[in-house]
Design a protein around this motif. Structure first.
Motif, PDB file in Angstrom:
ATOM      1  N   GLU A 163      45.854 114.170 -12.542  1.00 22.45           N
ATOM      2  CA  GLU A 163      46.217 113.059 -11.659  1.00 22.45           C
ATOM      3  C   GLU A 163      46.806 111.902 -12.459  1.00 22.45           C
ATOM      4  OE1 GLU A 163      44.243 110.629  -7.911  1.00 22.45           O
ATOM      5  OE2 GLU A 163      42.969 111.750  -9.289  1.00 22.45           O
ATOM      6  N   SER A 164      46.236 111.638 -13.617  1.00 26.06           N
ATOM      7  CA  SER A 164      46.752 110.572 -14.464  1.00 26.06           C
ATOM      8  C   SER A 164      48.185 110.873 -14.892  1.00 26.06           C
ATOM      9  CB  SER A 164      45.854 110.408 -15.695  1.00 26.06           C
ATOM     10  OG  SER A 164      46.333 109.404 -16.541  1.00 26.06           O
ATOM     11  N   LEU A 165      48.482 112.134 -15.197  1.00 22.01           N
ATOM     12  CA  LEU A 165      49.842 112.519 -15.580  1.00 22.01           C
ATOM     13  C   LEU A 165      50.813 112.311 -14.424  1.00 22.01           C
ATOM     14  CD1 LEU A 165      49.167 115.811 -17.584  1.00 22.01           C
ATOM     15  CD2 LEU A 165      49.978 113.639 -18.503  1.00 22.01           C
ATOM     16  N   VAL A 166      50.387 112.657 -13.210  1.00 19.71           N
ATOM     17  CA  VAL A 166      51.259 112.503 -12.046  1.00 19.71           C
ATOM     18  C   VAL A 166      51.561 111.035 -11.799  1.00 19.71           C
ATOM     19  CG1 VAL A 166      51.406 112.808  -9.550  1.00 19.71           C
ATOM     20  CG2 VAL A 166      50.524 114.657 -10.978  1.00 19.71           C
ATOM     21  N   SER A 181      54.489 119.932  -7.976  1.00 12.76           N
ATOM     22  CA  SER A 181      53.562 121.074  -8.044  1.00 12.76           C
ATOM     23  C   SER A 181      52.198 120.631  -8.573  1.00 12.76           C
ATOM     24  CB  SER A 181      54.152 122.178  -8.925  1.00 12.76           C
ATOM     25  OG  SER A 181      54.306 121.736 -10.265  1.00 12.76           O
ATOM     26  N   ARG A 182      52.189 119.704  -9.534  1.00  8.68           N
ATOM     27  CA  ARG A 182      50.908 119.204 -10.038  1.00  8.68           C
ATOM     28  C   ARG A 182      50.175 118.422  -8.955  1.00  8.68           C
ATOM     29  NH1 ARG A 182      54.430 117.532 -14.369  1.00  8.68           N
ATOM     30  NH2 ARG A 182      54.409 119.070 -16.054  1.00  8.68           N
ATOM     31  N   ALA A 183      50.918 117.620  -8.211  1.00  5.23           N
ATOM     32  CA  ALA A 183      50.295 116.865  -7.125  1.00  5.23           C
ATOM     33  C   ALA A 183      49.748 117.802  -6.054  1.00  5.23           C
ATOM     34  CB  ALA A 183      51.299 115.889  -6.522  1.00  5.23           C
ATOM     35  N   ALA A 184      50.483 118.870  -5.782  1.00  3.20           N
ATOM     36  CA  ALA A 184      50.020 119.845  -4.794  1.00  3.20           C
ATOM     37  C   ALA A 184      48.708 120.489  -5.238  1.00  3.20           C
ATOM     38  CB  ALA A 184      51.088 120.909  -4.565  1.00  3.20           C
ATOM     39  N   ALA A 185      48.575 120.725  -6.539  1.00  7.36           N
ATOM     40  CA  ALA A 185      47.332 121.294  -7.063  1.00  7.36           C
ATOM     41  C   ALA A 185      46.158 120.352  -6.873  1.00  7.36           C
ATOM     42  CB  ALA A 185      47.500 121.627  -8.549  1.00  7.36           C
TER      43      ALA A 185
END
Length: 399
Positions: A163-166, A181-185
């Motif tokens: 989440e921090s990366l997003v 895709s990371r946010a979807a995860a």
């Protein structure tokens, strides 16, 4: 003389229930197969699983019975049941099946072993084996809870980093399809309206602050991606087209000081624009001590422009000066004179040689064209800055 039906006494160093232990060892494969067969018969979720997942569960059931055999052999020795049982399957098992399903799996396996006690135990050892199974069932229950708790902690730590990366990608303008895709995860389901809210982080544990934001978002029925970056608390919120309402719903965990909501954008990839506006607004808030809390980044356009924000400068020119210029020179001239005459209708009318009602009509047209009312002190300040920037932009254009 001892009764012929009494079990033989164990020799020194031999297990006190060696006959039962041997029978239990021989029966472990059959018991494992019976447990898997019962799961296939009684648990619909097990039947619906892909073969790979059913194979994992079969390994766990087999390891559980083997671990019980080893535990029965040396009950006085502390043993890591969770490692013995759940270590046979990959870590993905805790994602493949829920805790409730794991409990059902363990219960089914224990029931199969319990039903076979009279057959497996040596004569006279039935009560001993049943009591041992009861204690083991308690231990395996604790081990199951520990495995899922550790998995949840690891997943929580990983999700926090992800989440921090997003959020950082949104702030830095590096959001791309990979960020989606990371946010979807993380459970982000691409809401139509997204807004970024910025403010000062409280002097508290960052995890507690993030959890407070999550509670507030659940209550407000908003999706959020959030994080603490230095002394700044950043929230990317989705699910509402009203940025002030979003900021008010989430303002509780922020520390004292300004809280700025960027403009609403159409998705996570466009959220960088909202984040940059909110960042510039937070920086410029010091120039407007009486700003409301929360405040829109667009309400800080003049302060942002004076602080050197090129986006704010362009926005003032494009949204105020150019529309007025295109609407006719009379509007620009009337607005300029009105502002120079300290917002006096009569003074402006005298300078323009027109009736005050004409000035009043033109000022209403200014409001219709720009959305800012010249009679409001704050709006008049914004309009004045827009006029200045617009004139400067015209002198900068190549002739």
């Amino acid at each position: 003389m001892p009764d012929s039906t009494d079990p033989p006494k164990p020799t020194r160093g031999e297990h006190p229930h060696s006959a039962t232990l041997r029978r239990l060892e021989k029966s472990s494969g059959r018991l494992s197969a019976a447990a898997i067969a019962r799961m296939d018969e009684q648990l619909p979720w097990y039947r619906a699983m892909p073969p790979e997942h059913r194979s994992w569960i079969g390994l766990v059931a087999q390891a559980g019975i083997a671990a019980f055999t080893e535990w029965f052999r040396r009950p006085e020795t502390p043993q890591a049941i969770s490692t013995d049982v759940f270590g046979t399957a990959p870590r993905e098992l805790t994602r493949a099946i829920s805790l409730r399903q794991t409990v059902e799996m363990v219960r089914t396996t224990i029931e199969v072993v319990e039903a076979a006690i009279d057959e497996v135990a040596a004569p006279g050892d039935e009560a001993v084996l049943r009591e041992a199974l009861l204690v083991y069932a308690r231990e395996i229950a604790f081990a199951t809870a520990q495995v899922y708790a550790q998995a949840a902690e690891a997943r929580g730590a990983w999700d926090a980093r992800l989440e921090s990366l997003v959020v950082n990608a949104v702030l830095s303008g590096e959001a791309d399809e990979g960020v989606l895709s990371r946010a979807a995860a993380l459970g982000w389901n691409s809401p139509e309206h997204v807004v970024v809210v910025l403010g000062t982080a409280p002097d508290a544990d960052n995890e507690l602050t993030v959890e407070a934001i999550r509670r507030a978002s659940r209550h407000a029925k908003l999706q959020v991606l959030t994080g603490v970056f230095g002394d700044r608390l950043v929230v990317v919120a989705g699910g509402s087209a009203d940025p002030i309402r979003v900021a008010k719903d989430l303002i509780g965990p922020f520390a004292a000081g300004p809280v700025v909501a960027g403009p609403v954008v159409g998705g996570l990839l466009a959220a960088t624009r909202s984040a940059q506006a909110a960042t510039a607004g937070l920086k410029a808030c010091a120039a407007w001590p009486d700003a409301p809390r929360p405040v829109l980044a667009d309400d800080l356009l003049p302060e942002r422009a004076m602080a050197g924000d090129p986006v704010a400068r362009q926005q003032l020119v494009e949204e105020i000066y150019r529309p007025l210029a295109e609407a006719g020179s009379a509007l620009l001239e009337t607005l300029s004179v009105y502002l120079e005459q300290a917002s006096s209708l009569e003074g402006a009318a005298r300078m323009l040689f027109v009736h005050p009602n004409t000035v009043r009509y033109r000022l209403r047209r200014v409001t219709d064209v720009t959305g800012w009312s010249p009679s409001d002190v704050r709006s008049a300040f914004t309009l004045r800055i827009a006029l200045i920037l617009g004139r400067l932009s015209e002198t900068e254009q190549p002739r």
